[in-house]
Design an enzyme around this catalytic site. Structure first.
Site, short mmCIF file in Angstrom:
data_model
loop_
_atom_site.label_atom_id
_atom_site.label_comp_id
_atom_site.label_asym_id
_atom_site.label_seq_id
_atom_site.Cartn_x
_atom_site.Cartn_y
_atom_site.Cartn_z
N LEU A 8 13.12 -0.07 6.37
CA LEU A 8 13.31 -0.23 4.93
C LEU A 8 13.60 1.09 4.24
O LEU A 8 14.37 1.15 3.28
CB LEU A 8 12.05 -0.86 4.30
CG LEU A 8 11.94 -2.38 4.32
CD1 LEU A 8 12.01 -2.96 5.70
CD2 LEU A 8 10.67 -2.82 3.61
N GLU B 134 7.87 5.15 -0.93
CA GLU B 134 8.57 6.32 -0.39
C GLU B 134 8.48 7.52 -1.35
O GLU B 134 8.35 8.66 -0.91
CB GLU B 134 10.04 5.99 -0.09
CG GLU B 134 10.24 4.95 1.01
CD GLU B 134 9.57 5.30 2.32
OE1 GLU B 134 9.35 6.50 2.61
OE2 GLU B 134 9.22 4.35 3.06
N ASP C 175 5.61 -6.47 -1.06
CA ASP C 175 5.77 -5.84 -2.37
C ASP C 175 4.83 -6.43 -3.43
O ASP C 175 4.25 -5.70 -4.24
CB ASP C 175 7.22 -5.98 -2.86
CG ASP C 175 8.11 -4.89 -2.29
OD1 ASP C 175 7.68 -4.21 -1.33
OD2 ASP C 175 9.24 -4.73 -2.79
ZN ZN Z 1 5.37 5.23 4.42
#
Ligand code: ZN
Ligand code: CA
Length: 382
Positions: A174, A216, A273
């Site tokens: 991802l 991230e 999510d």
């Molecule tokens: Zn990570």
């Protein structure tokens, strides 16, 4: 033989509960080490620094596309910025679901992300750098997406911008990020597969709410996974309970490992999510510290500002993008705004209660003035 069976078992058990590689930051770090590109010269943290409550983080999004599908819409990109702004200011609606035992450690990072307003030549710019590429799909750790001569696009000055690369990553990763101060500047930033960037409600995958970006960017500001080092619990944060291994899916609370209830709703775990919705106080402090120690040029730049007004007082409001096509974003909420046309006629008058978005898509193209908190800002409607 026993070893062989173990490998088979391990491979099977991992793939059976995760079709995706939620995040490859740890693996990427190992690849960088093997290439001799990883250095971690840990600087002394600036713990005595007095913290502001809010920092503007200028963002440039590089969209690398080979197909039209990969060339994701402006709205998807704005939705990623909006998700970051909600999550990094504890404004996400799921916070009320945080279990009682973790409520007193909810962290508010106070970072406001904005798409940069000027390109590298100082021309007006919407912060979205779209680049066609011959590369159909980028090899995750080859860094090709970060290099123009390999079909990607070179980082913009990584001291002054958070670079987000959006592209098709081959395999099932991802996204991945670089920790502050750890890599040569041309590699510094965040890479996210186009399928998982921003809010994508037409997708049925469970990673469609922009939390890959939240996660991230957490690494980019020096956060480790909450399960890093398992029960020996090394993520440098006392308020994230030790976690034996990554959590996938959407577990019900409580779920325990290492003799404590797991904080599966932490952004730095691997849940869906919709099921990750908090940073802790320590994580927030750690990110602010990383910003002030390693990435202070991000906030020294004025790339977020679009004010007509030279007076950069504390009342200053960031408004973006500008020029704008449909949705205008404000970095504040619970405020009254009005928009005037060039003849001074009020065309929008609205109290924005819990929303930073103002839809102006119905206005004809041209110049307008947005009035908020007794200041006027010039807006170009494209
Ligand atoms: Zn990570
Ligand atoms: Ca911890």
């Amino acid at each position: 033989m026993r070893f062989f069976i173990f490998i088979l078992f391990a491979t099977f058990s991992i793939s059976s509960f995760s079709q995706v590689q939620r995040c490859s930051t740890d693996e990427y770090r190992e690849v960088l080490k093997s290439k001799g590109l990883y250095k971690y010269n840990k600087k002394e943290p600036l713990f005595n620094q007095s913290y502001s409550t809010n920092y503007d983080i200028p963002v440039v999004v590089h969209v690398l596309y080979n197909t039209e599908e990969q060339n994701i819409s402006d709205d998807r990109i704005y939705s990623q910025i909006e998700t970051l702004n909600n999550d990094y200011n504890a404004l996400n609606i799921e916070l009320e679901n945080v279990p009682e035992e973790f409520q007193n450690v909810i962290g508010n990072v106070g970072f406001s992300f904005c798409l940069v307003q000027e390109d590298l030549q100082g021309n007006p710019f919407n912060g979205i750098n779209r680049v066609y590429t011959e590369i159909e799909s980028f090899q995750g750790f080859s860094d090709g997406m970060k290099k123009t001569d390999q079909g990607g696009v070179d980082a913009w000055d990584t001291e002054n911008y958070l670079n987000l690369w959006v592209c098709d990553l081959n395999g099932n990763t991802l996204g991945f990020a670089t920790m502050p101060g750890s890599v040569p500047s041309y590699l510094d930033g965040v890479v996210i597969d186009y399928l998982y960037f921003g809010v994508n409600l037409s997708s049925s995958n469970p990673y469609n709410l922009g939390r890959t970006g939240t996660h991230e960017v957490g690494h980019y500001f020096n956060l480790e996974h909450t399960f890093y080092a398992g029960c020996s619990d090394w993520d440098d944060c006392e308020d994230t309970p030790a976690l034996a291994s990554p959590t996938y899916g959407c577990p019900s609370y409580p779920q325990a490992s290492c003799s404590s209830n797991d904080m599966t709703m932490n952004y730095m775990d691997y849940t869906n999510d919709a099921c990750m919705y908090m940073f802790t106080v320590c994580q927030a402090d750690r990110m602010i510290d990383a910003l002030l120690t390693y990435r202070s040029n991000l906030i020294a730049s004025t790339n977020c500002s679009v004010s007509l007004d030279e007076d950069m007082s504390s009342n200053h409001v960031n408004i973006y993008p500008n020029p704008v096509a449909d949705i205008l974003y404000l970095d504040i909420y619970n405020v009254s705004v009005s928009i005037l046309d060039i003849y001074g006629r009020k065309v929008i008058d609205k109290h924005m209660v819990n929303n930073r978005q103002l839809n102006i898509s119905f206005l004809p193209s041209g110049t307008y003035f947005l009035s908020v908190r007794d200041k006027m800002y010039k807006i170009i409607k494209g």
